[in-house]
Design an enzyme around this catalytic site. Sequence first.
Site, PDB file in Angstrom:
ATOM      1  N   SER A   1       0.701  -1.620  -0.373  1.00 37.20           N
ATOM      2  CA  SER A   1      -0.156  -0.090  -0.215  1.00 37.20           C
ATOM      3  C   SER A   1       0.745   1.204   0.174  1.00 37.20           C
ATOM      4  O   SER A   1       1.754   1.085   0.679  1.00 37.20           O
ATOM      5  CB  SER A   1      -0.740   0.108   0.915  1.00 37.20           C
ATOM      6  OG  SER A   1      -1.041   1.398   1.456  1.00 37.20           O
TER       7      SER A   1
ATOM      8  N   TYR B   1      -2.343  -1.815  11.146  1.00 41.55           N
ATOM      9  CA  TYR B   1      -2.001  -1.725   9.665  1.00 41.55           C
ATOM     10  C   TYR B   1      -1.160  -1.529   8.641  1.00 41.55           C
ATOM     11  O   TYR B   1      -0.340  -2.514   8.408  1.00 41.55           O
ATOM     12  CB  TYR B   1      -3.395  -1.208   9.195  1.00 41.55           C
ATOM     13  CG  TYR B   1      -3.694  -1.459   7.776  1.00 41.55           C
ATOM     14  CD1 TYR B   1      -3.689  -3.132   6.994  1.00 41.55           C
ATOM     15  CD2 TYR B   1      -3.924  -0.425   6.771  1.00 41.55           C
ATOM     16  CE1 TYR B   1      -4.015  -3.215   5.635  1.00 41.55           C
ATOM     17  CE2 TYR B   1      -3.914  -0.388   5.361  1.00 41.55           C
ATOM     18  CZ  TYR B   1      -3.387  -2.321   4.740  1.00 41.55           C
ATOM     19  OH  TYR B   1      -3.848  -2.282   3.592  1.00 41.55           O
TER      20      TYR B   1
ATOM     21  N   LYS C   1       1.791  -4.087   7.172  1.00 42.11           N
ATOM     22  CA  LYS C   1       2.653  -3.719   5.214  1.00 42.11           C
ATOM     23  C   LYS C   1       3.955  -3.729   4.954  1.00 42.11           C
ATOM     24  O   LYS C   1       4.507  -3.841   3.841  1.00 42.11           O
ATOM     25  CB  LYS C   1       1.054  -2.549   4.254  1.00 42.11           C
ATOM     26  CG  LYS C   1       0.627  -3.100   4.640  1.00 42.11           C
ATOM     27  CD  LYS C   1       0.359  -3.876   3.716  1.00 42.11           C
ATOM     28  CE  LYS C   1      -1.184  -4.707   3.359  1.00 42.11           C
ATOM     29  NZ  LYS C   1      -2.045  -6.373   2.681  1.00 42.11           N
TER      30      LYS C   1
HETATM   31  P1  NAD Z   1     -10.881  -7.303   1.020  1.00 42.61           P
HETATM   32  O1  NAD Z   1     -11.111  -7.216   2.736  1.00 42.61           O
HETATM   33  O2  NAD Z   1     -12.087  -7.212   0.529  1.00 42.61           O
HETATM   34  O3  NAD Z   1     -10.266  -8.959   0.586  1.00 42.61           O
HETATM   35  C1  NAD Z   1      -9.243  -9.644   1.752  1.00 42.61           C
HETATM   36  C2  NAD Z   1     -10.172 -11.044   1.253  1.00 42.61           C
HETATM   37  O4  NAD Z   1      -9.168 -11.564   2.125  1.00 42.61           O
HETATM   38  C3  NAD Z   1     -10.908 -11.431   1.963  1.00 42.61           C
HETATM   39  O5  NAD Z   1     -12.182 -12.430   1.218  1.00 42.61           O
HETATM   40  C4  NAD Z   1     -10.929 -11.884   3.517  1.00 42.61           C
HETATM   41  O6  NAD Z   1     -12.297 -13.093   3.406  1.00 42.61           O
HETATM   42  C5  NAD Z   1     -10.132 -12.424   3.256  1.00 42.61           C
HETATM   43  N1  NAD Z   1      -9.415 -12.998   4.532  1.00 42.61           N
HETATM   44  C6  NAD Z   1      -9.014 -12.282   5.253  1.00 42.61           C
HETATM   45  N2  NAD Z   1      -7.887 -12.585   6.554  1.00 42.61           N
HETATM   46  C7  NAD Z   1      -7.985 -13.988   5.633  1.00 42.61           C
HETATM   47  C8  NAD Z   1      -7.122 -15.314   6.551  1.00 42.61           C
HETATM   48  N3  NAD Z   1      -6.592 -15.628   7.866  1.00 42.61           N
HETATM   49  N4  NAD Z   1      -7.527 -16.611   5.839  1.00 42.61           N
HETATM   50  C9  NAD Z   1      -7.823 -16.236   4.338  1.00 42.61           C
HETATM   51  N5  NAD Z   1      -8.842 -15.379   4.189  1.00 42.61           N
HETATM   52  C10 NAD Z   1      -8.874 -14.493   5.026  1.00 42.61           C
HETATM   53  O7  NAD Z   1      -9.566  -6.763   1.137  1.00 42.61           O
HETATM   54  P2  NAD Z   1      -9.688  -5.676  -0.009  1.00 42.61           P
HETATM   55  O8  NAD Z   1      -9.679  -4.304  -0.497  1.00 42.61           O
HETATM   56  O9  NAD Z   1      -9.809  -6.812  -1.258  1.00 42.61           O
HETATM   57  O10 NAD Z   1      -7.653  -6.066  -0.186  1.00 42.61           O
HETATM   58  C11 NAD Z   1      -7.086  -7.452  -0.708  1.00 42.61           C
HETATM   59  C12 NAD Z   1      -5.715  -6.513   0.037  1.00 42.61           C
HETATM   60  O11 NAD Z   1      -4.845  -4.904  -1.063  1.00 42.61           O
HETATM   61  C13 NAD Z   1      -4.617  -6.367   1.295  1.00 42.61           C
HETATM   62  O12 NAD Z   1      -4.022  -6.571   1.491  1.00 42.61           O
HETATM   63  C14 NAD Z   1      -5.290  -4.712   1.177  1.00 42.61           C
HETATM   64  O13 NAD Z   1      -4.663  -4.701   2.826  1.00 42.61           O
HETATM   65  C15 NAD Z   1      -4.410  -4.356   0.332  1.00 42.61           C
HETATM   66  N6  NAD Z   1      -4.642  -3.232   0.145  1.00 42.61           N
HETATM   67  C16 NAD Z   1      -6.194  -2.915   0.366  1.00 42.61           C
HETATM   68  C17 NAD Z   1      -5.947  -1.101  -0.432  1.00 42.61           C
HETATM   69  C18 NAD Z   1      -7.884  -1.399  -0.216  1.00 42.61           C
HETATM   70  O14 NAD Z   1      -7.576  -0.058  -0.020  1.00 42.61           O
HETATM   71  N7  NAD Z   1      -8.463  -1.923  -0.778  1.00 42.61           N
HETATM   72  C19 NAD Z   1      -5.368  -1.018  -0.491  1.00 42.61           C
HETATM   73  C20 NAD Z   1      -4.095  -0.860  -0.216  1.00 42.61           C
HETATM   74  C21 NAD Z   1      -3.351  -2.183  -0.120  1.00 42.61           C
HETATM   75  C1  UD1 Z   2      -6.648   4.715   3.852  1.00 45.00           C
HETATM   76  C2  UD1 Z   2      -6.108   4.456   5.183  1.00 45.00           C
HETATM   77  C3  UD1 Z   2      -4.694   3.753   4.237  1.00 45.00           C
HETATM   78  C4  UD1 Z   2      -5.514   2.758   3.381  1.00 45.00           C
HETATM   79  C5  UD1 Z   2      -6.090   3.134   2.239  1.00 45.00           C
HETATM   80  C6  UD1 Z   2      -7.594   2.262   1.336  1.00 45.00           C
HETATM   81  C7  UD1 Z   2      -6.134   6.335   6.627  1.00 45.00           C
HETATM   82  C8  UD1 Z   2      -5.644   6.817   7.948  1.00 45.00           C
HETATM   83  N1  UD1 Z   2      -5.376   5.708   5.685  1.00 45.00           N
HETATM   84  O1  UD1 Z   2      -6.464   5.817   2.684  1.00 45.00           O
HETATM   85  O2  UD1 Z   2      -4.000   3.445   5.213  1.00 45.00           O
HETATM   86  O3  UD1 Z   2      -4.787   1.701   2.471  1.00 45.00           O
HETATM   87  O4  UD1 Z   2      -7.337   3.657   3.768  1.00 45.00           O
HETATM   88  O5  UD1 Z   2      -8.134   1.344   2.552  1.00 45.00           O
HETATM   89  O6  UD1 Z   2      -6.978   5.634   7.299  1.00 45.00           O
HETATM   90  N2  UD1 Z   2     -12.944  10.744   3.451  1.00 45.00           N
HETATM   91  C9  UD1 Z   2     -13.111  12.162   3.592  1.00 45.00           C
HETATM   92  N3  UD1 Z   2     -14.600  11.294   3.660  1.00 45.00           N
HETATM   93  C10 UD1 Z   2     -15.101  10.317   4.408  1.00 45.00           C
HETATM   94  C11 UD1 Z   2     -13.761   9.808   4.048  1.00 45.00           C
HETATM   95  C12 UD1 Z   2     -12.989   9.598   3.334  1.00 45.00           C
HETATM   96  O7  UD1 Z   2     -13.612  13.215   3.268  1.00 45.00           O
HETATM   97  O8  UD1 Z   2     -16.031   9.569   4.478  1.00 45.00           O
HETATM   98  C13 UD1 Z   2     -11.585  11.728   3.064  1.00 45.00           C
HETATM   99  C14 UD1 Z   2      -9.960  11.090   3.703  1.00 45.00           C
HETATM  100  O9  UD1 Z   2     -10.023  12.225   4.563  1.00 45.00           O
HETATM  101  C15 UD1 Z   2      -8.919  11.068   2.953  1.00 45.00           C
HETATM  102  C16 UD1 Z   2      -9.833  11.069   1.426  1.00 45.00           C
HETATM  103  O10 UD1 Z   2     -11.718  11.404   1.597  1.00 45.00           O
HETATM  104  O11 UD1 Z   2      -8.616  12.569   2.363  1.00 45.00           O
HETATM  105  C17 UD1 Z   2     -10.017   9.331   1.241  1.00 45.00           C
HETATM  106  O12 UD1 Z   2      -9.679   8.504   2.178  1.00 45.00           O
HETATM  107  P1  UD1 Z   2     -10.046   6.791   2.825  1.00 45.00           P
HETATM  108  O13 UD1 Z   2     -10.551   6.115   1.606  1.00 45.00           O
HETATM  109  O14 UD1 Z   2     -10.308   6.263   4.209  1.00 45.00           O
HETATM  110  O15 UD1 Z   2      -8.361   6.256   1.964  1.00 45.00           O
HETATM  111  P2  UD1 Z   2      -7.792   6.865   2.565  1.00 45.00           P
HETATM  112  O16 UD1 Z   2      -7.351   7.871   3.568  1.00 45.00           O
HETATM  113  O17 UD1 Z   2      -5.992   7.394   1.299  1.00 45.00           O
END
Ligand code: NAD
Ligand code: UD1
Length: 340
Positions: A126, A151, A155
């Site tokens: 991330s 969290y 990472k």
């Molecule tokens: P998500 O929660 O939708 O998907 C994760 C999946 O993993 C889920 O289906 C959950 O049931 C499964 N899971 C969790 N723990 C498990 C375990 N112990 N055993 C088996 N399955 C398990 O999340 P996502 O948004 O698809 O994110 C996927 C990856 O990307 C994660 O590693 C997350 O940290 C990373 N990531 C996500 C974002 C974001 O904004 N969505 C941003 C940066 C990184």
């Molecule tokens: C957050 C996490 C980041 C994670 C990412 C994806 C934090 C500090 N960071 O990023 O670690 O990888 O989510 O899951 O939480 N916002 C509003 N109103 C809302 C929600 C969000 O104004 O109700 C704004 C936030 O202040 C930010 C932007 O929208 O400026 C994006 O927010 P968000 O979607 O939560 O993502 P990040 O904060 O970038």
Amino acid sequence: MKKILVTGGLGYIGSHTVVELQNSGFEVLIIDNLSNSTLDALQGITNITSVAPAFEKLDLRVKADVSDFFKRHQDIAGIIHFAASKAVGESIEKPLLYYENNVSTLVYLLQECNIHKINNFIFSSSCTVYGEPDAVPITESAPIKTAMSPYGNTKQICEEIISDTCAVSDVRSILLRYFNPIGAHHTAELGELPSGVPQNLVPFITQTAAGLREQLRVFGNDYPTPDGSNIRDYIHVVDLAKAHVISLKRLLSEENASDLEVFNIGTGRGSSVLEVIHAFEKVTDQKLNYKIVERRAGDVVSVYADTVKANNVLGWSAQKTMEEALASSWKWEKKVRNIT
Ligand code: NAD
Ligand code: UD1
């Protein structure tokens, strides 16, 4: 047909990636414990691709089950590891849950990679590892800053574990540092379905528009940005999914330049919170109920990707616009809520 293990393959990003893998001719095996997903995603993948991926409900925290799984599947060519817990706030409340679920599970998987000679490993990292950057756009060589949450720390630790493992084993890995994934599959068969009150911006916007939430709170308009709201790099989840397929092919064909490569996966374009809201209003032709409130603790001012390395070395670039992503998120939300 190469068999690829996708952990967390029923989650938001994993399910979209399984679609792209199957569309590219890979055979997919999914592990998920359904802690943050449902079997609907399996049906969605099957509806889109006409192929039902193999699925095992398995908790990666149970080492014995993980070991048994790999004994039963000796022909895995690569792993894309999505499974993790991802809620920043929850990680502050329950740090040990995060260290166990995000870090221990990675260790177990890499141990199995060594035992079974599975040498191709893609990891979901991330942009949170950069913290508050010194300069934007951020390149992959920007310093890793002290994590703002357990969290974020998981990472960073996971990146280090993979790096240390690659240094002494045959495992080769690509770390993909995602910026802010948004959007849904254009068919509305797959999308993001947060449990409880959404913490992320776009699900909160679509739930507000759908009437589930009364009002969106914009966390601050006094930041040093053109309109005072935070700037992020919002990447369409389908573009993000495709980056995994390209990374996998790179590893399988041994085109990787080193045993550990890192790529930013973003659009390279920063958008403010207010710009996202106005784009959503334009795309959906409706007014969103929002108000400006105080800043949210822990938010960084401005983060967006330098994508030169992903473009030139990986050969990937984002194709879809933020407007397309917002339209697909809204289509998905309407489908889930039965709104016509
Ligand atoms: P998500 O929660 O939708 O998907 C994760 C999946 O993993 C889920 O289906 C959950 O049931 C499964 N899971 C969790 N723990 C498990 C375990 N112990 N055993 C088996 N399955 C398990 O999340 P996502 O948004 O698809 O994110 C996927 C990856 O990307 C994660 O590693 C997350 O940290 C990373 N990531 C996500 C974002 C974001 O904004 N969505 C941003 C940066 C990184
Ligand atoms: C957050 C996490 C980041 C994670 C990412 C994806 C934090 C500090 N960071 O990023 O670690 O990888 O989510 O899951 O939480 N916002 C509003 N109103 C809302 C929600 C969000 O104004 O109700 C704004 C936030 O202040 C930010 C932007 O929208 O400026 C994006 O927010 P968000 O979607 O939560 O993502 P990040 O904060 O970038």
